[in-house]
Every structure is written in structure tokens, then in C-alpha cells.
Motif scaffolding. Structure first.
Motif, PDB file in Angstrom:
ATOM      1  N   ASP A 218       0.826  -1.212   0.000  1.00  0.00           N
ATOM      2  CA  ASP A 218       0.000   0.000   0.000  1.00  0.00           C
ATOM      3  C   ASP A 218       0.861   1.263   0.000  1.00  0.00           C
ATOM      4  O   ASP A 218       0.464   2.292  -0.551  1.00  0.00           O
ATOM      5  N   LEU A 219       2.041   1.192   0.603  1.00  0.00           N
ATOM      6  CA  LEU A 219       2.911   2.365   0.675  1.00  0.00           C
ATOM      7  C   LEU A 219       3.419   2.791  -0.698  1.00  0.00           C
ATOM      8  O   LEU A 219       3.792   3.951  -0.889  1.00  0.00           O
ATOM      9  N   ASP A 220       3.433   1.871  -1.662  1.00  0.00           N
ATOM     10  CA  ASP A 220       3.889   2.175  -3.020  1.00  0.00           C
ATOM     11  C   ASP A 220       2.779   2.735  -3.902  1.00  0.00           C
ATOM     12  O   ASP A 220       3.041   3.158  -5.031  1.00  0.00           O
ATOM     13  N   ASP A 221       1.555   2.741  -3.403  1.00  0.00           N
ATOM     14  CA  ASP A 221       0.395   3.148  -4.204  1.00  0.00           C
ATOM     15  C   ASP A 221       0.244   4.676  -4.212  1.00  0.00           C
ATOM     16  O   ASP A 221      -0.290   5.267  -3.271  1.00  0.00           O
ATOM     17  N   ASP A 222       0.717   5.289  -5.297  1.00  0.00           N
ATOM     18  CA  ASP A 222       0.664   6.746  -5.406  1.00  0.00           C
ATOM     19  C   ASP A 222      -0.751   7.274  -5.614  1.00  0.00           C
ATOM     20  O   ASP A 222      -0.975   8.482  -5.518  1.00  0.00           O
ATOM     21  N   SER A 223      -1.725   6.374  -5.907  1.00  0.00           N
ATOM     22  CA  SER A 223      -3.101   6.835  -6.123  1.00  0.00           C
ATOM     23  C   SER A 223      -3.876   7.012  -4.813  1.00  0.00           C
ATOM     24  O   SER A 223      -4.973   7.563  -4.819  1.00  0.00           O
ATOM     25  N   LYS A 224      -3.313   6.563  -3.703  1.00  0.00           N
ATOM     26  CA  LYS A 224      -3.968   6.767  -2.398  1.00  0.00           C
ATOM     27  C   LYS A 224      -3.931   8.265  -2.056  1.00  0.00           C
ATOM     28  O   LYS A 224      -3.027   8.977  -2.490  1.00  0.00           O
ATOM     29  N   PRO A 225      -4.880   8.718  -1.267  1.00  0.00           N
ATOM     30  CA  PRO A 225      -4.928  10.151  -0.941  1.00  0.00           C
ATOM     31  C   PRO A 225      -3.946  10.547   0.175  1.00  0.00           C
ATOM     32  O   PRO A 225      -4.338  11.023   1.241  1.00  0.00           O
ATOM     33  N   TRP A 226      -2.658  10.361  -0.088  1.00  0.00           N
ATOM     34  CA  TRP A 226      -1.639  10.680   0.912  1.00  0.00           C
ATOM     35  C   TRP A 226      -1.681  12.161   1.242  1.00  0.00           C
ATOM     36  O   TRP A 226      -1.818  13.009   0.358  1.00  0.00           O
ATOM     37  N   GLN A 227      -1.543  12.463   2.517  1.00  0.00           N
ATOM     38  CA  GLN A 227      -1.473  13.850   2.967  1.00  0.00           C
ATOM     39  C   GLN A 227      -0.164  14.440   2.439  1.00  0.00           C
ATOM     40  O   GLN A 227       0.910  13.859   2.610  1.00  0.00           O
ATOM     41  N   VAL A 228      -0.258  15.588   1.793  1.00  0.00           N
ATOM     42  CA  VAL A 228       0.912  16.268   1.239  1.00  0.00           C
ATOM     43  C   VAL A 228       1.232  17.448   2.150  1.00  0.00           C
ATOM     44  O   VAL A 228       0.373  18.286   2.425  1.00  0.00           O
ATOM     45  N   THR A 229       2.467  17.499   2.631  1.00  0.00           N
ATOM     46  CA  THR A 229       2.889  18.544   3.553  1.00  0.00           C
ATOM     47  C   THR A 229       3.612  19.652   2.785  1.00  0.00           C
ATOM     48  O   THR A 229       4.589  19.371   2.089  1.00  0.00           O
ATOM     49  N   PRO A 230       3.139  20.893   2.907  1.00  0.00           N
ATOM     50  CA  PRO A 230       3.878  21.992   2.285  1.00  0.00           C
ATOM     51  C   PRO A 230       5.157  22.276   3.083  1.00  0.00           C
ATOM     52  O   PRO A 230       5.114  22.350   4.316  1.00  0.00           O
ATOM     53  N   ILE A 231       6.282  22.395   2.372  1.00  0.00           N
ATOM     54  CA  ILE A 231       7.560  22.671   3.034  1.00  0.00           C
ATOM     55  C   ILE A 231       8.306  23.750   2.256  1.00  0.00           C
ATOM     56  O   ILE A 231       7.961  24.065   1.118  1.00  0.00           O
ATOM     57  N   ASN A 232       9.332  24.292   2.881  1.00  0.00           N
ATOM     58  CA  ASN A 232      10.219  25.236   2.218  1.00  0.00           C
ATOM     59  C   ASN A 232      11.344  24.456   1.542  1.00  0.00           C
ATOM     60  O   ASN A 232      11.400  23.228   1.654  1.00  0.00           O
ATOM     61  N   SER A 233      12.276  25.154   0.913  1.00  0.00           N
ATOM     62  CA  SER A 233      13.371  24.468   0.231  1.00  0.00           C
ATOM     63  C   SER A 233      14.329  23.799   1.215  1.00  0.00           C
ATOM     64  O   SER A 233      15.154  22.985   0.837  1.00  0.00           O
ATOM     65  N   SER A 234      14.198  24.114   2.497  1.00  0.00           N
ATOM     66  CA  SER A 234      14.962  23.450   3.546  1.00  0.00           C
ATOM     67  C   SER A 234      13.957  22.912   4.560  1.00  0.00           C
ATOM     68  O   SER A 234      13.087  23.644   5.026  1.00  0.00           O
ATOM     69  N   GLN A 235      14.056  21.626   4.892  1.00  0.00           N
ATOM     70  CA  GLN A 235      13.072  20.980   5.772  1.00  0.00           C
ATOM     71  C   GLN A 235      13.769  20.029   6.732  1.00  0.00           C
ATOM     72  O   GLN A 235      14.692  19.312   6.342  1.00  0.00           O
ATOM     73  N   THR A 236      13.281  19.996   7.964  1.00  0.00           N
ATOM     74  CA  THR A 236      13.790  19.054   8.958  1.00  0.00           C
ATOM     75  C   THR A 236      12.903  17.812   8.958  1.00  0.00           C
ATOM     76  O   THR A 236      11.678  17.917   9.016  1.00  0.00           O
ATOM     77  N   PHE A 237      13.543  16.643   8.871  1.00  0.00           N
ATOM     78  CA  PHE A 237      12.866  15.347   8.922  1.00  0.00           C
ATOM     79  C   PHE A 237      13.258  14.662  10.226  1.00  0.00           C
ATOM     80  O   PHE A 237      14.435  14.627  10.581  1.00  0.00           O
ATOM     81  N   THR A 238      12.263  14.119  10.931  1.00  0.00           N
ATOM     82  CA  THR A 238      12.516  13.448  12.209  1.00  0.00           C
ATOM     83  C   THR A 238      12.209  11.970  12.088  1.00  0.00           C
ATOM     84  O   THR A 238      11.106  11.588  11.683  1.00  0.00           O
ATOM     85  N   TRP A 239      13.204  11.160  12.413  1.00  0.00           N
ATOM     86  CA  TRP A 239      13.055   9.701  12.467  1.00  0.00           C
ATOM     87  C   TRP A 239      12.745   9.311  13.906  1.00  0.00           C
ATOM     88  O   TRP A 239      13.349   9.838  14.850  1.00  0.00           O
ATOM     89  N   ARG A 240      11.834   8.360  14.085  1.00  0.00           N
ATOM     90  CA  ARG A 240      11.527   7.774  15.395  1.00  0.00           C
ATOM     91  C   ARG A 240      11.967   6.311  15.338  1.00  0.00           C
ATOM     92  O   ARG A 240      11.593   5.582  14.422  1.00  0.00           O
ATOM     93  N   PHE A 241      12.760   5.888  16.319  1.00  0.00           N
ATOM     94  CA  PHE A 241      13.305   4.527  16.339  1.00  0.00           C
ATOM     95  C   PHE A 241      12.728   3.717  17.486  1.00  0.00           C
ATOM     96  O   PHE A 241      12.634   4.211  18.609  1.00  0.00           O
ATOM     97  N   THR A 242      12.366   2.464  17.194  1.00  0.00           N
ATOM     98  CA  THR A 242      11.922   1.550  18.243  1.00  0.00           C
ATOM     99  C   THR A 242      12.997   0.508  18.536  1.00  0.00           C
ATOM    100  O   THR A 242      12.952  -0.142  19.568  1.00  0.00           O
TER     101      THR A 242
END
Length: 171
Positions: free
Chosen positions: A79-103
Motif C-alpha cells: 500500500d505504501l507504493d500506491d501513489d493513487s492513495k490520498p496521501w497527505q501532502v505537507t507543504p515545506i520550504n526548500s529546507s526541511q527538517t525530517f525526524t526519524w523515530r526509532f523503536t
């Protein structure tokens, strides 16, 4: 009484290995995903999108290093590969911070970020085990518009990596 106790211990010792071998093995409560901006698996876990079993284990999108799919090549998470799903699109600037959460925190070779199949950032993990959360600021330069960002966490001591896709509009 002493004879009964020895008999009970002997029976227990004989049955224990059978129980260990016959009990079902549960999957590892592994590993890590991008929580912010919300990756596709984070959206599944939050119930934003209906995506099947990834809802229960967003941290488990693991596959061999070098893949370019959101599912890490795992058909259970297709399902994660399905680009036709209505994924929420986040508006960002040309520089963005991404946060990973680890278990489960594995020794890390690096983290890589791709936009349109082009590598835009690589952060060295120095073979170290990360803390429970890690953030990276990625500069997308002149890349604009709607993009599917592929974030990859390459593990230092295995042939595997963890994958996350984040849908964004770079403005």
C-alpha cells in the motif's frame, strides 16, 4: 515429597524445550520511520489513510539496501507504493527538517534523502547507534513542486535499510 518434587522438575525440564519450539514467533518490534513531516507509514499508523497491516508496525519497512520503493520491497506493505492513495501532502520550504523515530536503534551507516530519484542529502551515521529520535535538515535547492521524498536509513552491521516516503510540496 522430595520424590514428587524431583519428578515435577524432571517433567518440567522435559516439556520446556517443546514449548519453546512450538510457541509462535512474533515479529520483532523493530526499527524506525519518519514521523515528521508525516511519512506514508506514519499516516497509516495514525489512521489518516487505510493501508492494511502497516498500521500496526510503521517502523518495520525494512528491505535490502539500495531499493527505491516506499515499501522496502515488502509485499505486505505494498500500500505504501500506491501513489493513487490520498496521501497527505505537507507543504515545506526548500529546507526541511525530517525526524526519524526509532523503536530499535541499530548502528547506522548513513541516512539518505532522495527527491525524484535524485539523492539530495546523505548524513553519516559513523557506525553509531542513534538516540530514540534523530532529526536532519535537508536542503532541496532549486527542486520545487509536489515531490515524493524517499528517506533511507542504512544499517551499519546488516545488508538492510529502512525506508519511508514523505509526500511534500516544496514551495
Amino acid at each position: 515429597m522430595n520424590k514428587k518434587r524431583r519428578l515435577a522438575l524432571a517433567i518440567g525440564a522435559g516439556i520446556a524445550p517443546l514449548l519453546v519450539v512450538s510457541l509462535p514467533v512474533s515479529p520483532a518490534s523493530a526499527h524506525g520511520y519518519v514521523s515528521s513531516p508525516p511519512s506514508r507509514q506514519a499516516q497509516c499508523a495514525a489512521g489518516t489513510i487505510d493501508c492494511g497491516p502497516i498500521k500496526w508496525e510503521p517502523q518495520s519497512v525494512e528491505g535490502p539496501k539500495g531499493l527505491t520503493s516506499c515499501s522496502g520491497g515488502n509485499s505486505q506493505f505494498a500500500d505504501l507504493d500506491d501513489d493513487s492513495k490520498p496521501w497527505q501532502v505537507t507543504p515545506i520550504n526548500s529546507s526541511q527538517t525530517f525526524t526519524w523515530r526509532f523503536t530499535a536503534r541499530h548502528a547506522t551507516s548513513n541516512w539518505q534523502y532522495f527527491a525524484n530519484g535524485q539523492k539530495v542529502a546523505e548524513i553519516n551515521g559513523n557506525g553509531a547507534q542513534p538516540p530514540a529520535e534523530v532529526s536532519h535538515t535537508v536542503n532541496f535547492g532549486d527542486i520545487k513542486g509536489k515531490q515524493k521524498i524517499l528517506a533511507v536509513w542504512n544499517i551499519a552491521d546488516t545488508a538492510n535499510a529502512f525506508y519511508a516516503c514523505i509526500d511534500v510540496t516544496i514551495g
